[in-house]
Design an enzyme around this catalytic site. Sequence first.
Site, PDB file in Angstrom:
ATOM      1  N   GLY A 146       5.050  10.043  -9.815  1.00  0.00           N
ATOM      2  CA  GLY A 146       5.953   8.955 -10.157  1.00  0.00           C
ATOM      3  C   GLY A 146       5.379   7.575  -9.858  1.00  0.00           C
ATOM      4  N   ASN A 188      -0.013  14.406 -11.120  1.00  0.00           N
ATOM      5  CA  ASN A 188      -0.420  15.678 -10.501  1.00  0.00           C
ATOM      6  C   ASN A 188       0.692  16.708 -10.442  1.00  0.00           C
ATOM      7  OD1 ASN A 188       0.901  13.921  -8.660  1.00  0.00           O
ATOM      8  ND2 ASN A 188       0.214  15.168  -6.955  1.00  0.00           N
ATOM      9  N   GLU A 189       1.762  16.520 -11.226  1.00  0.00           N
ATOM     10  CA  GLU A 189       2.951  17.371 -11.127  1.00  0.00           C
ATOM     11  C   GLU A 189       2.644  18.862 -11.130  1.00  0.00           C
ATOM     12  OE1 GLU A 189       2.893  14.518 -12.592  1.00  0.00           O
ATOM     13  OE2 GLU A 189       4.786  13.489 -12.245  1.00  0.00           O
TER      14      GLU A 189
HETATM   15  N1  CO8 Z   1       8.463  12.662  -1.177  1.00  0.00           N
HETATM   16  C1  CO8 Z   1       8.965  12.807   0.066  1.00  0.00           C
HETATM   17  N2  CO8 Z   1       8.200  12.745   1.189  1.00  0.00           N
HETATM   18  C2  CO8 Z   1       6.896  12.518   1.030  1.00  0.00           C
HETATM   19  C3  CO8 Z   1       6.312  12.357  -0.249  1.00  0.00           C
HETATM   20  C4  CO8 Z   1       7.159  12.442  -1.393  1.00  0.00           C
HETATM   21  N3  CO8 Z   1       6.686  12.290  -2.637  1.00  0.00           N
HETATM   22  N4  CO8 Z   1       4.987  12.153  -0.082  1.00  0.00           N
HETATM   23  C5  CO8 Z   1       4.754  12.183   1.245  1.00  0.00           C
HETATM   24  N5  CO8 Z   1       5.893  12.395   1.932  1.00  0.00           N
HETATM   25  C6  CO8 Z   1       6.067  12.473   3.383  1.00  0.00           C
HETATM   26  C7  CO8 Z   1       5.153  13.502   4.016  1.00  0.00           C
HETATM   27  O1  CO8 Z   1       5.708  14.793   3.933  1.00  0.00           O
HETATM   28  C8  CO8 Z   1       5.036  13.004   5.435  1.00  0.00           C
HETATM   29  O2  CO8 Z   1       6.210  13.364   6.116  1.00  0.00           O
HETATM   30  P1  CO8 Z   1       6.162  13.781   7.679  1.00  0.00           P
HETATM   31  O3  CO8 Z   1       5.583  12.589   8.386  1.00  0.00           O
HETATM   32  O4  CO8 Z   1       7.573  14.082   8.018  1.00  0.00           O
HETATM   33  O5  CO8 Z   1       5.253  14.985   7.744  1.00  0.00           O
HETATM   34  C9  CO8 Z   1       5.054  11.490   5.271  1.00  0.00           C
HETATM   35  O6  CO8 Z   1       5.635  11.245   3.972  1.00  0.00           O
HETATM   36  C10 CO8 Z   1       3.670  10.862   5.298  1.00  0.00           C
HETATM   37  O7  CO8 Z   1       2.836  11.563   4.374  1.00  0.00           O
HETATM   38  P2  CO8 Z   1       1.312  11.924   4.680  1.00  0.00           P
HETATM   39  O8  CO8 Z   1       1.153  12.286   6.112  1.00  0.00           O
HETATM   40  O9  CO8 Z   1       0.857  12.911   3.679  1.00  0.00           O
HETATM   41  O10 CO8 Z   1       0.620  10.487   4.434  1.00  0.00           O
HETATM   42  P3  CO8 Z   1      -0.885  10.199   3.965  1.00  0.00           P
HETATM   43  O11 CO8 Z   1      -1.072   8.736   4.159  1.00  0.00           O
HETATM   44  O12 CO8 Z   1      -1.847  11.143   4.609  1.00  0.00           O
HETATM   45  O13 CO8 Z   1      -0.893  10.537   2.385  1.00  0.00           O
HETATM   46  C11 CO8 Z   1      -0.017  10.526   0.158  1.00  0.00           C
HETATM   47  C12 CO8 Z   1      -0.092   9.808   1.515  1.00  0.00           C
HETATM   48  C13 CO8 Z   1      -1.368  10.495  -0.514  1.00  0.00           C
HETATM   49  C14 CO8 Z   1       1.008   9.768  -0.683  1.00  0.00           C
HETATM   50  C15 CO8 Z   1       0.423  11.981   0.384  1.00  0.00           C
HETATM   51  O14 CO8 Z   1       1.556  11.988   1.214  1.00  0.00           O
HETATM   52  C16 CO8 Z   1       0.764  12.735  -0.866  1.00  0.00           C
HETATM   53  O15 CO8 Z   1      -0.116  13.146  -1.592  1.00  0.00           O
HETATM   54  N6  CO8 Z   1       2.074  12.940  -1.107  1.00  0.00           N
HETATM   55  C17 CO8 Z   1       2.575  13.728  -2.199  1.00  0.00           C
HETATM   56  C18 CO8 Z   1       2.598  12.935  -3.426  1.00  0.00           C
HETATM   57  C19 CO8 Z   1       3.077  13.745  -4.570  1.00  0.00           C
HETATM   58  O16 CO8 Z   1       2.506  14.748  -4.933  1.00  0.00           O
HETATM   59  N7  CO8 Z   1       4.171  13.303  -5.166  1.00  0.00           N
HETATM   60  C20 CO8 Z   1       4.733  13.959  -6.288  1.00  0.00           C
HETATM   61  C21 CO8 Z   1       6.204  13.809  -6.313  1.00  0.00           C
HETATM   62  S1  CO8 Z   1       6.864  14.491  -7.815  1.00  0.00           S
HETATM   63  C22 CO8 Z   1       6.944  13.190  -8.910  1.00  0.00           C
HETATM   64  O17 CO8 Z   1       6.751  12.072  -8.555  1.00  0.00           O
HETATM   65  C23 CO8 Z   1       7.263  13.425 -10.363  1.00  0.00           C
HETATM   66  C24 CO8 Z   1       8.106  14.588 -10.607  1.00  0.00           C
HETATM   67  C25 CO8 Z   1       8.297  14.795 -12.080  1.00  0.00           C
HETATM   68  C26 CO8 Z   1       9.550  15.554 -12.430  1.00  0.00           C
HETATM   69  C27 CO8 Z   1       9.388  17.007 -12.476  1.00  0.00           C
HETATM   70  C28 CO8 Z   1      10.390  17.610 -13.379  1.00  0.00           C
HETATM   71  C29 CO8 Z   1      10.726  19.012 -12.936  1.00  0.00           C
END
Ligand code: CO8
Length: 260
Positions: free
Chosen positions: A111, A135-136
Amino acid sequence: SGTKIKVDLDSNTGIAVMRFQSPPVNSLSLDFLTEFAINMEKLEMDKSCRGLIVTSALPKIFSAGLDILEMYGKSPEHCGEFWKAVQEMWLKLYSSNMVTVAAVNGSSPAGGCLMALTCDYRIMADNPRYAIGLNETQLGIVAPFWFKDTMAKTVGHRTTELALQLGLLYSPQDALRIGLVDQLVPEEEVVSTATETMAKWFAIPDHARQITKSMMRKPTIDNLVSKRESDIKNFVSFITRDSIQKSLRMYMESLRKRKA
Ligand code: CO8
């Protein structure tokens, strides 16, 4: 007004800078999206505002994309309301009359990438640690047709086919190579370069540029507008499946493990 987004409008230059400040990762929660929509409406109505820069106030992250917690363990009603807000964000940005520039000063998956893609121009920090892409599929979920359309309109069909099926996240260099971003600059120059870029766009008469933008984007926008309700239904029935909920849980666990 809320606190997840900070907006500074300079009425001398006509440029508004929107800074996302929702720790830890600027995930797009329902609250965030609601605040975003309100800010967009205000700026769109404001005659003194001609351009919008979207960027992050947090280090290393532009936006982590949709807040996974809004889609995990939630009621169908909640999921539907959330998805409507995601649609609204896309519609408002993609159809904006303002010149929109994404100053991508950190990672921008899913997103977050979509948000950048809806802008007129993308400038990214030249830091190989950052990644951007849709990357969904890596989460076991599917980017809907309007995510796909926005990507394909930007980088072309074949590149989108590879990017979406494999759920590719690109380094800034690779993102530049495929045209996913337009320019790379040192991290500390991302916002200043966005401001300089604005000047070039402001030199074009607004009405001519706006009509041209609309001509390019209207079919894609109309397509979602006409399918909004069925798109919400599809999302809700997909995301509430047990197998999909399990994928989301496993993905969240993998984020946590990576850290440990
Ligand atoms: N939503 C909620 N929480 C999240 C998300 C997210 N997207 N991303 C990270 N967090 C949380 C982590 O779980 C972590 O929580 P906690 O401290 O409680 O363990 C906290 O945020 C910090 O995250 P990181 O420790 O991973 O932080 P980094 O600085 O190491 O990394 C990144 C940051 C690169 C952003 C990494 O967190 C990451 O890759 N996150 C996932 C991103 C991702 O894949 N997002 C996809 C979301 S889906 C979307 O956007 C489109 C959906 C389309 C619709 C589908 C239709 C069915």
